[in-house]
Design a protein around this motif. Structure first.
Motif, PDB file in Angstrom:
ATOM      1  N   SER A   1       0.862  -1.177   0.000  1.00  0.00           N
ATOM      2  CA  SER A   1       0.000   0.000   0.000  1.00  0.00           C
ATOM      3  C   SER A   1       0.899   1.228   0.000  1.00  0.00           C
ATOM      4  O   SER A   1       2.076   1.158   0.376  1.00  0.00           O
TER       5      SER A   1
ATOM      6  N   THR B   1      -0.815   8.292   2.595  1.00  0.00           N
ATOM      7  CA  THR B   1      -1.203   8.542   3.980  1.00  0.00           C
ATOM      8  C   THR B   1      -2.653   9.008   4.033  1.00  0.00           C
ATOM      9  O   THR B   1      -3.185   9.559   3.069  1.00  0.00           O
TER      10      THR B   1
ATOM     11  N   GLU C   1      -4.039   6.912   1.186  1.00  0.00           N
ATOM     12  CA  GLU C   1      -3.487   5.559   1.241  1.00  0.00           C
ATOM     13  C   GLU C   1      -4.342   4.617   0.400  1.00  0.00           C
ATOM     14  O   GLU C   1      -5.569   4.621   0.475  1.00  0.00           O
TER      15      GLU C   1
END
Length: 446
Positions: A429, A432, A436
């Motif tokens: 992944s 943020t 994300e």
């Protein structure tokens, strides 16, 4: 080795280890019959990665293909790239999520797309850029981990950074880049005999001593000082690596050739000068990849606000995006839109420079993955929706090409995650907060 390390001593070590250059080409005898892999091991030719950034986006409705998938018709603003349609992917519909943080015009967009992160107001981004993550994977065995250039005349025009305080500055002079890559210290990789330069051996020895002093110095510093010296130490480690490469016999590469010297140019923000300088840079970068001096490069057309202008005019591209009225008949800003076609033409120059270097039955573009992106979907209102993102090349058949991929409302980080995964960066992944994502564009996986 000195008993007490200090910053002046370390800096003197760097001066003693002045930068040198080496080219690393492949010859036909090292390749398989198709010129796509090394004959002795079957290993594929190394993948290269590039980022190409421009400011003020494109015109909504004029760059997105009307159909999704393959066989799309080239839209008006992408027509300069028509020759590369089959090797190009267009990604539309994606956006940058703010999570309540105020946007910074002309910064937030590319931070979201290339850092996967939108910093809080008043703070610097503290994440490495996509190219740095990639170079950590594919750029550790070359003379330069990455090369950055800009057509706009300022070293600060760069979207590549190792950390919040460590921007990778851009080269502004094609002549300076030529000297750095192919100047007096360039070594003929096809020479039958290889003799390590004794001067480099001395420099390497000095830096080995400096390395021990560095370790001792770190133990004496607090957290804040360690962070302040991180950028310097990163540069030092790169220099140590570069000297190690210099002491090894280079592996030949078929397409490596020393290009003709370039004349000194005059950087500026008149768009003709910007395009001219970038065309010179395009050729030099292509030769740098062909000679395996680097596998990662970053191009900034100009600054993020696109302060370029036509010769004889005062209104910049940026100003026109805000102040030019929409033409009622056309539905867009024609003077501002003119710049978009010129910028896409400059991107086409970069792709052509790579495609013009033949390697076996293919060319350098075939093993390159080039990501082009901007920082806004509509510059007039600083929109963070529908940000243009384009890839050219397949990175050595790592991805499918010739596709229009639409992902309305998804985070732009999906593209960065996808490219990291196809380039074997170990990541499941990326991003943020709401940026994300673990959802790569699997439909383009080869």
């Amino acid at each position: 080795m000195m008993k007490t390390a200090n910053r002046r001593t370390v800096l003197r070590g760097v001066v003693g280890g002045a930068a040198v250059s080496v080219g690393l080409p492949y010859l036909n005898i090292f390749l398989n019959a198709n010129g796509t892999a090394l004959a002795n091991t079957g290993a594929p030719l190394p993948t290269c990665f590039g980022s190409w950034f421009w400011g003020c986006g494109l015109t909504p409705g004029m760059w997105e293909p009307r159909t999704v998938g393959a066989n799309y018709e080239i839209p008006p603003e992408l027509r300069p790239l028509s020759a590369f349609r089959s090797k190009m992917n267009v990604f539309s519909g994606m956006k940058v999520f703010l999570d309540g943080k105020p946007p910074t015009p002309h910064q937030t967009g590319h931070q979201g797309a290339l850092l996967g992160h939108v910093p809080k107001a008043g703070t610097r981004p503290d994440h490495p850029s996509l190219d740095v993550l990639v170079s950590n994977k594919i750029g550790t065995k070359t003379r330069f981990r990455s090369i950055e250039v800009t057509g706009g005349g300022s070293p600060g025009q760069s979207v590549s950074r190792r950390s919040g305080s460590a921007l990778n500055p851009s080269e502004v002079s094609p002549m300076a880049l030529y000297t750095r890559l192919f100047g007096p210290d360039f070594k003929d990789p096809n020479a039958a005999e290889f003799i390590p330069d004794p001067r480099v051996m001395v420099r390497k020895s000095v830096l080995s001593s400096v390395s021990e002093e560095r370790k001792a110095l770190i133990k004496e510093l607090g957290v804040a000082d360690r962070e302040r010296l991180d950028e310097y130490f990163t540069s030092l480690r790169q220099l140590e690596h570069q000297l190690t490469v210099e002491l090894e016999k280079p592996a030949p590469m078929e397409a490596c050739a020393r290009p003709e010297a370039v004349e000194e140019s005059h950087p500026g923000l008149e768009i003709d000068a910007v395009v001219k300088n970038l065309k010179l840079f395009s050729g030099l970068l292509a030769h740098a990849l062909a000679c395996n001096q680097t596998r990662v490069f970053n191009v900034s057309f100009a600054d993020a606000t696109s302060s370029v202008r036509r010769g004889g005019e005062t209104a910049t591209h940026h100003i026109l995006t805000h102040e030019e009225a929409l033409d009622e008949g056309m539905g867009y800003q024609p003077r501002a839109q003119w710049f978009n076609e010129i910028i896409m033409g400059s991107l086409a120059d970069q792709a052509a420079a790579l495609a013009n270097i033949r390697e076996g039955d293919g060319n350098l573009l075939d093993r390159t993955l080039l990501l082009a992106s901007s920082e806004t979907g509509f510059a007039k209102v600083h929109s963070l929706e529908n940000i243009p993102m384009i890839t050219i090349g397949s990175g050595g058949r790592l991805i499918k090409t010739g596709l229009h991929v639409q992902a309305k409302g998804d985070p732009v980080t999906r593209v960065g995650l996808t490219l990291q995964q196809v380039l074997n960066v170990p990541v499941s992944s990326w991003g943020t907060d709401s940026m994300e994502t673990s959802k790569a564009f699997s439909e383009i996986f080869a």
